[in-house]
Design a protein around this motif. Structure first.
Motif, PDB file in Angstrom:
ATOM      1  N   ASP A   1      13.734  15.825  -2.405  1.00  0.00           N
ATOM      2  CA  ASP A   1      12.666  15.979  -1.383  1.00  0.00           C
ATOM      3  C   ASP A   1      11.469  15.091  -1.702  1.00  0.00           C
ATOM      4  O   ASP A   1      10.851  14.499  -0.814  1.00  0.00           O
ATOM      5  CB  ASP A   1      12.224  17.438  -1.314  1.00  0.00           C
ATOM      6  CG  ASP A   1      13.347  18.325  -0.738  1.00  0.00           C
ATOM      7  OD1 ASP A   1      14.256  17.735  -0.092  1.00  0.00           O
ATOM      8  OD2 ASP A   1      13.273  19.544  -0.922  1.00  0.00           O
ATOM      9  N   SER A   2      11.087  14.949  -2.974  1.00  0.00           N
ATOM     10  CA  SER A   2       9.941  14.128  -3.352  1.00  0.00           C
ATOM     11  C   SER A   2      10.196  12.662  -3.049  1.00  0.00           C
ATOM     12  O   SER A   2       9.313  11.924  -2.647  1.00  0.00           O
ATOM     13  CB  SER A   2       9.652  14.304  -4.852  1.00  0.00           C
ATOM     14  OG  SER A   2       9.344  15.656  -5.132  1.00  0.00           O
ATOM     15  N   ARG A   3      11.443  12.215  -3.289  1.00  0.00           N
ATOM     16  CA  ARG A   3      11.759  10.815  -3.024  1.00  0.00           C
ATOM     17  C   ARG A   3      11.769  10.501  -1.531  1.00  0.00           C
ATOM     18  O   ARG A   3      11.527   9.367  -1.132  1.00  0.00           O
ATOM     19  CB  ARG A   3      13.115  10.475  -3.648  1.00  0.00           C
ATOM     20  CG  ARG A   3      13.071  10.397  -5.164  1.00  0.00           C
ATOM     21  CD  ARG A   3      14.313   9.675  -5.682  1.00  0.00           C
ATOM     22  NE  ARG A   3      15.529  10.378  -5.278  1.00  0.00           N
ATOM     23  CZ  ARG A   3      16.131  11.283  -6.043  1.00  0.00           C
ATOM     24  NH1 ARG A   3      15.629  11.595  -7.241  1.00  0.00           N
ATOM     25  NH2 ARG A   3      17.230  11.879  -5.636  1.00  0.00           N
ATOM     26  N   ASP A   4      12.036  11.474  -0.649  1.00  0.00           N
ATOM     27  CA  ASP A   4      12.154  11.223   0.797  1.00  0.00           C
ATOM     28  C   ASP A   4      10.832  11.395   1.562  1.00  0.00           C
ATOM     29  O   ASP A   4      10.776  11.180   2.774  1.00  0.00           O
ATOM     30  CB  ASP A   4      13.199  12.175   1.393  1.00  0.00           C
ATOM     31  CG  ASP A   4      14.603  11.859   0.896  1.00  0.00           C
ATOM     32  OD1 ASP A   4      14.777  10.720   0.382  1.00  0.00           O
ATOM     33  OD2 ASP A   4      15.484  12.709   1.024  1.00  0.00           O
ATOM     34  N   ARG A   5       9.737  11.788   0.900  1.00  0.00           N
ATOM     35  CA  ARG A   5       8.473  11.994   1.608  1.00  0.00           C
ATOM     36  C   ARG A   5       7.891  10.705   2.192  1.00  0.00           C
ATOM     37  O   ARG A   5       7.174  10.711   3.160  1.00  0.00           O
ATOM     38  CB  ARG A   5       7.456  12.621   0.647  1.00  0.00           C
ATOM     39  CG  ARG A   5       7.693  14.115   0.440  1.00  0.00           C
ATOM     40  CD  ARG A   5       6.618  14.688  -0.454  1.00  0.00           C
ATOM     41  NE  ARG A   5       6.832  16.113  -0.619  1.00  0.00           N
ATOM     42  CZ  ARG A   5       6.071  16.900  -1.362  1.00  0.00           C
ATOM     43  NH1 ARG A   5       5.029  16.360  -2.005  1.00  0.00           N
ATOM     44  NH2 ARG A   5       6.320  18.194  -1.486  1.00  0.00           N
TER      45      ARG A   5
ATOM     46  N   THR B   1       5.621   9.400   6.072  1.00  0.00           N
ATOM     47  CA  THR B   1       4.458   8.509   6.258  1.00  0.00           C
ATOM     48  C   THR B   1       4.837   7.270   7.054  1.00  0.00           C
ATOM     49  O   THR B   1       4.110   6.819   7.942  1.00  0.00           O
ATOM     50  CB  THR B   1       3.896   8.102   4.889  1.00  0.00           C
ATOM     51  OG1 THR B   1       3.571   9.287   4.148  1.00  0.00           O
ATOM     52  CG2 THR B   1       2.657   7.239   5.037  1.00  0.00           C
ATOM     53  N   TYR B   2       6.003   6.721   6.725  1.00  0.00           N
ATOM     54  CA  TYR B   2       6.470   5.529   7.429  1.00  0.00           C
ATOM     55  C   TYR B   2       6.698   5.821   8.913  1.00  0.00           C
ATOM     56  O   TYR B   2       6.325   5.030   9.787  1.00  0.00           O
ATOM     57  CB  TYR B   2       7.762   5.027   6.775  1.00  0.00           C
ATOM     58  CG  TYR B   2       8.350   3.824   7.445  1.00  0.00           C
ATOM     59  CD1 TYR B   2       7.779   2.561   7.269  1.00  0.00           C
ATOM     60  CD2 TYR B   2       9.459   3.946   8.267  1.00  0.00           C
ATOM     61  CE1 TYR B   2       8.323   1.453   7.893  1.00  0.00           C
ATOM     62  CE2 TYR B   2      10.005   2.849   8.903  1.00  0.00           C
ATOM     63  CZ  TYR B   2       9.432   1.598   8.714  1.00  0.00           C
ATOM     64  OH  TYR B   2       9.973   0.499   9.327  1.00  0.00           O
ATOM     65  N   ALA B   3       7.286   6.973   9.207  1.00  0.00           N
ATOM     66  CA  ALA B   3       7.552   7.348  10.607  1.00  0.00           C
ATOM     67  C   ALA B   3       6.227   7.527  11.368  1.00  0.00           C
ATOM     68  O   ALA B   3       6.110   7.127  12.534  1.00  0.00           O
ATOM     69  CB  ALA B   3       8.386   8.629  10.652  1.00  0.00           C
ATOM     70  N   ASP B   4       5.235   8.151  10.695  1.00  0.00           N
ATOM     71  CA  ASP B   4       3.917   8.301  11.347  1.00  0.00           C
ATOM     72  C   ASP B   4       3.291   6.936  11.655  1.00  0.00           C
ATOM     73  O   ASP B   4       2.693   6.704  12.714  1.00  0.00           O
ATOM     74  CB  ASP B   4       2.967   9.103  10.444  1.00  0.00           C
ATOM     75  CG  ASP B   4       3.385  10.572  10.359  1.00  0.00           C
ATOM     76  OD1 ASP B   4       4.148  11.002  11.247  1.00  0.00           O
ATOM     77  OD2 ASP B   4       2.946  11.253   9.414  1.00  0.00           O
TER      78      ASP B   4
END
Length: 286
Positions: free
Chosen positions: A15-19, A23-26
């Motif tokens: 989960d930490s690696r996919d956060r 941000t990129y999607a936002d």
């Protein structure tokens, strides 16, 4: 138990690696919204644009001044087509009995004066033109008389701002130091008197001398008195001998105060000894 903890720890790390993807999607979403807004701002409503530019073009073409005419959009009473709310009118069609000014506003004063009305000369302008025609004719006749009688070195004619100036040399009119008219000058003065009949202008006769003092034998005390006496002799000839109206004339003696040339030479002093007869302009142009 140990395996379950390992699985839970592995899921947390995943989960930490996919956060970063959140941000990129936002960021991508914000960029998309930004470009949509730019596109919307760059897209013009063609119909509204044509209405606005047409109204501005018509305003500048007619030369309407918005502050003075009160036809601007700031009034809050009129739209782009120049009509008030609740009132319908056809563009360029004023109501019967009313005129329309350059800005499209109605006027009850009727049609404006035409160019021919504005160009019509006034009574003063007509009088000025008539006076100039008479003065030009007078100058032409005198010039021809001087030329025909070989008097070019004795009589000079000039068109000056104050009027037509006829300058007569003192040698032509008088003996030295004297104010009595010589007989050879009388025909020229008689010719002038015929031209002055009905001229309708004031005639000024002005005497001038050089700066040389008079002889002690002269009957005149100084150049002032001599210049005035010479001007008066010419005036009396026109009035007493030729019967011209006295109210037409005025005379003055200037002595040596208004020289026409340099008094340091004999030729200059000769030019200064003169009588000027000026047919005055009594009207000025517009």
């Amino acid at each position: 138990m140990r395996q379950r903890n390992r699985r839970k720890q592995r899921g947390t790390e995943q989960d930490s690696r996919d956060r970063w993807m959140i941000t990129y999607a936002d960021l991508i979403t914000l960029l998309l919204i930004f470009f949509v807004v730019l596109y919307a701002m760059s897209s013009l409503d063609t119909e509204k644009y044509n209405v606005v530019t047409g109204s501005l073009s018509q305003t500048f073409k007619n030369g309407s001044a918005l502050p003075g005419g009160g036809n601007g959009l700031l009034d809050g009473q009129k739209g782009l087509n120049g009509t008030s709310p609740g009132r319908q009118s056809q563009p360029g069609s004023p109501e019967p009995g009313k005129g329309q000014d350059a800005g499209g506003a109605e006027s009850s004063e009727g049609p404006s004066p035409t160019k021919s009305d504005n160009l019509k000369p006034s009574d003063r302008e007509l009088a000025f033109r008539e006076q100039e025609a008479r003065l030009a004719e007078l100058m032409g006749v005198i010039t021809k008389y001087v030329k025909d009688n070989n008097l070019g070195d004795q009589i000079f004619v000039a068109d000056k701002p104050q009027g037509i100036a006829i300058t007569l040399s003192d040698r032509f009119l008088f003996d030295p130091g004297n104010a009595a008219l010589k007989a050879p000058a009388l025909p020229a003065l008689k010719q002038l008197s015929g031209l002055f009949h009905g001229i309708g202008a004031t005639i000024s006769i002005e005497g001038h001398t050089d700066n040389m003092p008079l002889s002690k034998l002269s009957r005149y005390s100084d150049n002032w008195e001599l210049s005035g006496a010479r001007a008066l002799s010419v005036l009396r000839y026109f009035v007493d001998k030729e019967g011209l109206t006295p109210s037409t004339f005025q005379y003055a003696g200037y002595g040596d105060t208004r020289p026409a040339s340099d008094n340091s030479t004999e030729a200059g002093r000769q030019k200064n000894r003169r009588v000027e007869i000026i047919v005055l302009r009594q009207l000025q142009g517009k």
